[in-house]
Design a protein around this motif. Structure first.
Motif, PDB file in Angstrom:
ATOM      1  N   SER A  86       0.803  -1.158   0.111  1.00  0.00           N
ATOM      2  CA  SER A  86      -0.031   0.018  -0.097  1.00  0.00           C
ATOM      3  C   SER A  86       0.845   1.116   0.026  1.00  0.00           C
ATOM      4  CB  SER A  86      -0.926  -0.194   1.358  1.00  0.00           C
ATOM      5  OG  SER A  86      -0.116   0.117   2.314  1.00  0.00           O
ATOM      6  N   PRO A  87       0.333   2.595  -0.453  1.00  0.00           N
ATOM      7  CA  PRO A  87       1.350   3.658  -0.409  1.00  0.00           C
ATOM      8  C   PRO A  87       1.923   3.711   1.101  1.00  0.00           C
ATOM      9  CG  PRO A  87      -0.887   3.979  -1.375  1.00  0.00           C
ATOM     10  CD  PRO A  87      -1.015   2.766  -0.693  1.00  0.00           C
ATOM     11  N   GLU A  88       1.278   3.481   2.037  1.00  0.00           N
ATOM     12  CA  GLU A  88       2.001   3.644   3.357  1.00  0.00           C
ATOM     13  C   GLU A  88       2.775   2.584   3.727  1.00  0.00           C
ATOM     14  OE1 GLU A  88      -1.429   3.279   2.960  1.00  0.00           O
ATOM     15  OE2 GLU A  88      -1.500   5.534   2.874  1.00  0.00           O
ATOM     16  N   ASN A  89       2.734   1.299   3.165  1.00  0.00           N
ATOM     17  CA  ASN A  89       3.732  -0.019   3.718  1.00  0.00           C
ATOM     18  C   ASN A  89       3.815  -0.508   2.494  1.00  0.00           C
ATOM     19  OD1 ASN A  89       4.840  -1.739   5.103  1.00  0.00           O
ATOM     20  ND2 ASN A  89       2.860  -3.145   5.233  1.00  0.00           N
ATOM     21  N   VAL A  90       5.269  -0.019   1.698  1.00  0.00           N
ATOM     22  CA  VAL A  90       5.505  -0.799   0.446  1.00  0.00           C
ATOM     23  C   VAL A  90       6.687  -1.749   0.742  1.00  0.00           C
ATOM     24  CG1 VAL A  90       6.815  -0.139  -1.723  1.00  0.00           C
ATOM     25  CG2 VAL A  90       5.049   1.607  -0.828  1.00  0.00           C
ATOM     26  N   VAL A  91       6.335  -2.890   0.359  1.00  0.00           N
ATOM     27  CA  VAL A  91       7.204  -3.993   0.635  1.00  0.00           C
ATOM     28  C   VAL A  91       7.638  -4.776  -0.616  1.00  0.00           C
ATOM     29  CG1 VAL A  91       7.359  -6.314   1.736  1.00  0.00           C
ATOM     30  CG2 VAL A  91       5.690  -4.521   2.872  1.00  0.00           C
ATOM     31  N   TYR A  92       9.123  -4.795  -0.675  1.00  0.00           N
ATOM     32  CA  TYR A  92       9.640  -5.529  -1.752  1.00  0.00           C
ATOM     33  C   TYR A  92       9.676  -6.955  -1.693  1.00  0.00           C
ATOM     34  CZ  TYR A  92      11.047  -0.631  -3.144  1.00  0.00           C
ATOM     35  OH  TYR A  92      11.292   0.726  -3.513  1.00  0.00           O
ATOM     36  N   LEU A  93      10.008  -7.568  -0.508  1.00  0.00           N
ATOM     37  CA  LEU A  93       9.968  -8.777  -0.324  1.00  0.00           C
ATOM     38  C   LEU A  93       9.340  -9.202   1.016  1.00  0.00           C
ATOM     39  CD1 LEU A  93      13.017 -11.278  -0.822  1.00  0.00           C
ATOM     40  CD2 LEU A  93      11.956 -11.271   1.470  1.00  0.00           C
ATOM     41  N   SER A  94       8.540 -10.116   1.209  1.00  0.00           N
ATOM     42  CA  SER A  94       7.968 -10.546   2.150  1.00  0.00           C
ATOM     43  C   SER A  94       8.109 -12.038   2.587  1.00  0.00           C
ATOM     44  CB  SER A  94       6.295 -10.462   2.033  1.00  0.00           C
ATOM     45  OG  SER A  94       5.684 -10.910   3.374  1.00  0.00           O
ATOM     46  N   GLY A  95       8.417 -12.285   3.743  1.00  0.00           N
ATOM     47  CA  GLY A  95       8.760 -13.685   4.070  1.00  0.00           C
ATOM     48  C   GLY A  95       8.554 -14.130   5.587  1.00  0.00           C
ATOM     49  N   ASP A  96       8.452 -15.606   5.889  1.00  0.00           N
ATOM     50  CA  ASP A  96       8.742 -15.947   7.207  1.00  0.00           C
ATOM     51  C   ASP A  96       9.332 -17.294   6.724  1.00  0.00           C
ATOM     52  OD1 ASP A  96       6.906 -17.966   6.205  1.00  0.00           O
ATOM     53  OD2 ASP A  96       4.892 -16.881   6.914  1.00  0.00           O
ATOM     54  N   SER A  97       9.177 -18.089   7.889  1.00  0.00           N
ATOM     55  CA  SER A  97      10.102 -19.434   7.918  1.00  0.00           C
ATOM     56  C   SER A  97       9.705 -20.205   7.074  1.00  0.00           C
ATOM     57  CB  SER A  97      10.215 -20.110   9.302  1.00  0.00           C
ATOM     58  OG  SER A  97       8.815 -20.351  10.033  1.00  0.00           O
ATOM     59  N   ALA A  98       8.353 -20.162   6.535  1.00  0.00           N
ATOM     60  CA  ALA A  98       7.756 -21.343   5.666  1.00  0.00           C
ATOM     61  C   ALA A  98       7.520 -20.823   4.191  1.00  0.00           C
ATOM     62  CB  ALA A  98       6.738 -21.925   6.305  1.00  0.00           C
ATOM     63  N   ARG A  99       7.561 -19.430   4.069  1.00  0.00           N
ATOM     64  CA  ARG A  99       7.113 -18.729   2.754  1.00  0.00           C
ATOM     65  C   ARG A  99       7.874 -17.627   2.733  1.00  0.00           C
ATOM     66  NH1 ARG A  99       2.340 -18.850   0.087  1.00  0.00           N
ATOM     67  NH2 ARG A  99       1.823 -16.970  -1.130  1.00  0.00           N
ATOM     68  N   ILE A 100       8.027 -17.246   1.150  1.00  0.00           N
ATOM     69  CA  ILE A 100       8.739 -16.128   0.744  1.00  0.00           C
ATOM     70  C   ILE A 100       8.122 -15.576  -0.441  1.00  0.00           C
ATOM     71  CG2 ILE A 100      10.245 -17.614  -0.440  1.00  0.00           C
ATOM     72  CD1 ILE A 100      12.671 -15.337   0.156  1.00  0.00           C
ATOM     73  N   GLU A 101       7.904 -14.321  -0.775  1.00  0.00           N
ATOM     74  CA  GLU A 101       7.359 -13.672  -1.781  1.00  0.00           C
ATOM     75  C   GLU A 101       8.250 -12.439  -2.171  1.00  0.00           C
ATOM     76  OE1 GLU A 101       2.845 -13.072  -1.520  1.00  0.00           O
ATOM     77  OE2 GLU A 101       3.206 -13.687   0.281  1.00  0.00           O
ATOM     78  N   PHE A 102       8.459 -12.311  -3.422  1.00  0.00           N
ATOM     79  CA  PHE A 102       9.232 -11.239  -4.217  1.00  0.00           C
ATOM     80  C   PHE A 102       9.011 -11.158  -5.573  1.00  0.00           C
ATOM     81  CE2 PHE A 102      11.492 -15.526  -4.210  1.00  0.00           C
ATOM     82  CZ  PHE A 102      12.053 -15.374  -5.590  1.00  0.00           C
ATOM     83  N   ASN A 103       9.392 -10.122  -6.211  1.00  0.00           N
ATOM     84  CA  ASN A 103       9.342 -10.032  -7.897  1.00  0.00           C
ATOM     85  C   ASN A 103      10.508 -10.274  -8.351  1.00  0.00           C
ATOM     86  OD1 ASN A 103       6.746  -8.354  -8.113  1.00  0.00           O
ATOM     87  ND2 ASN A 103       7.453  -7.129  -6.585  1.00  0.00           N
TER      88      ASN A 103
END
Length: 234
Positions: A95-112
């Protein structure tokens, strides 16, 4: 008449009983030796066959173990390559207030990242790698899968769903960790959600159970664009 002529002329002459017994005994003794020799040869051949079959089973087991370990290692190398090419671009859930390039935890990872989509062709994709339940060769089990969703020309937050592609089945555990290299930080964390920053590196471990044996492989991906300011937009 001499005795030897009598023996020649006598048509119904029969050898003495003791001579016949000796002749029969000698024939039976020879046949028994043949049987014993044959049994000994069968025993030797059987022993050799048991040894050969044991060695063959051992070689098959070693070959199968090697192939399975290579499969796990190949999945790790693929993840290393994919994660290393993460782009500093906003995820669809940003979101405009929370721009995330990579999101991840111990069992999942998301990125472009830019992924190959055909022969000498590539495209920007939002990539999600996670552990879930899937169907592997008719058996339900844990599957490490990757989902690639197109980004170009798609409105933010309305990505087209893509079918997950299985990386490897039979996964019992997967663990991602993230290194924050900013401001001299050198600690690894179990999750990542920093705004407008990529982690300096991602390390992970994959454990797979197959046919009563456990195989594991570790990977380390250094993100080439982690410290590169991005001027791109979604």
């Amino acid at each position: 008449m001499p005795r030897f002529l009598f023996l020649i002329l006598e048509p119904n002459f029969k050898s003495p009983p003791d001579q016949r017994l000796k002749s029969s005994a000698s024939v039976e003794g020879f046949a028994l030796i043949d049987v014993l020799v044959g049994l000994a040869m069968i025993g030797v051949i059987s022993s050799l066959m048991i040894v050969f079959l044991g060695q063959a089973r051992t070689m098959i087991r070693i070959e199968k173990t090697t192939e399975m370990q290579m499969e796990v290692d190949s999945a790790s190398r693929f993840l290393e390559t994919a994660i290393s090419g993460a782009e500093p671009l906003p995820l669809s859930k940003s979101s405009p207030e929370n721009v995330v390039y990579l999101s991840g935890d111990s069992a999942r990872i998301e990125f472009n990242g830019v992924q190959a989509i055909g022969f000498r062709s590539s495209a920007l994709r939002e990539i999600a790698i996670s552990l879930g339940i899937g169907d592997s060769d008719g058996q339900i089990g844990n599957v490490l899968a990757i989902v690639q969703m197109p980004r170009r020309g798609i409105e933010t937050g309305k990505l087209v769903d893509s079918d997950p592609v299985r990386l490897i089945a039979g996964v019992t555990a997967v663990k991602f960790e993230y290194l924050d290299g900013s401001a001299g930080a050198t600690s690894w964390s179990a999750d990542w959600s920093a705004q407008r920053r990529l982690p300096s590196a991602v390390r992970f471990t994959i454990s797979v159970a197959r046919d009563g044996a456990t195989y594991s492989s570790s990977g380390f991906a250094r993100l080439a664009l982690a410290n590169t300011p991005s001027q791109r937009t979604n």
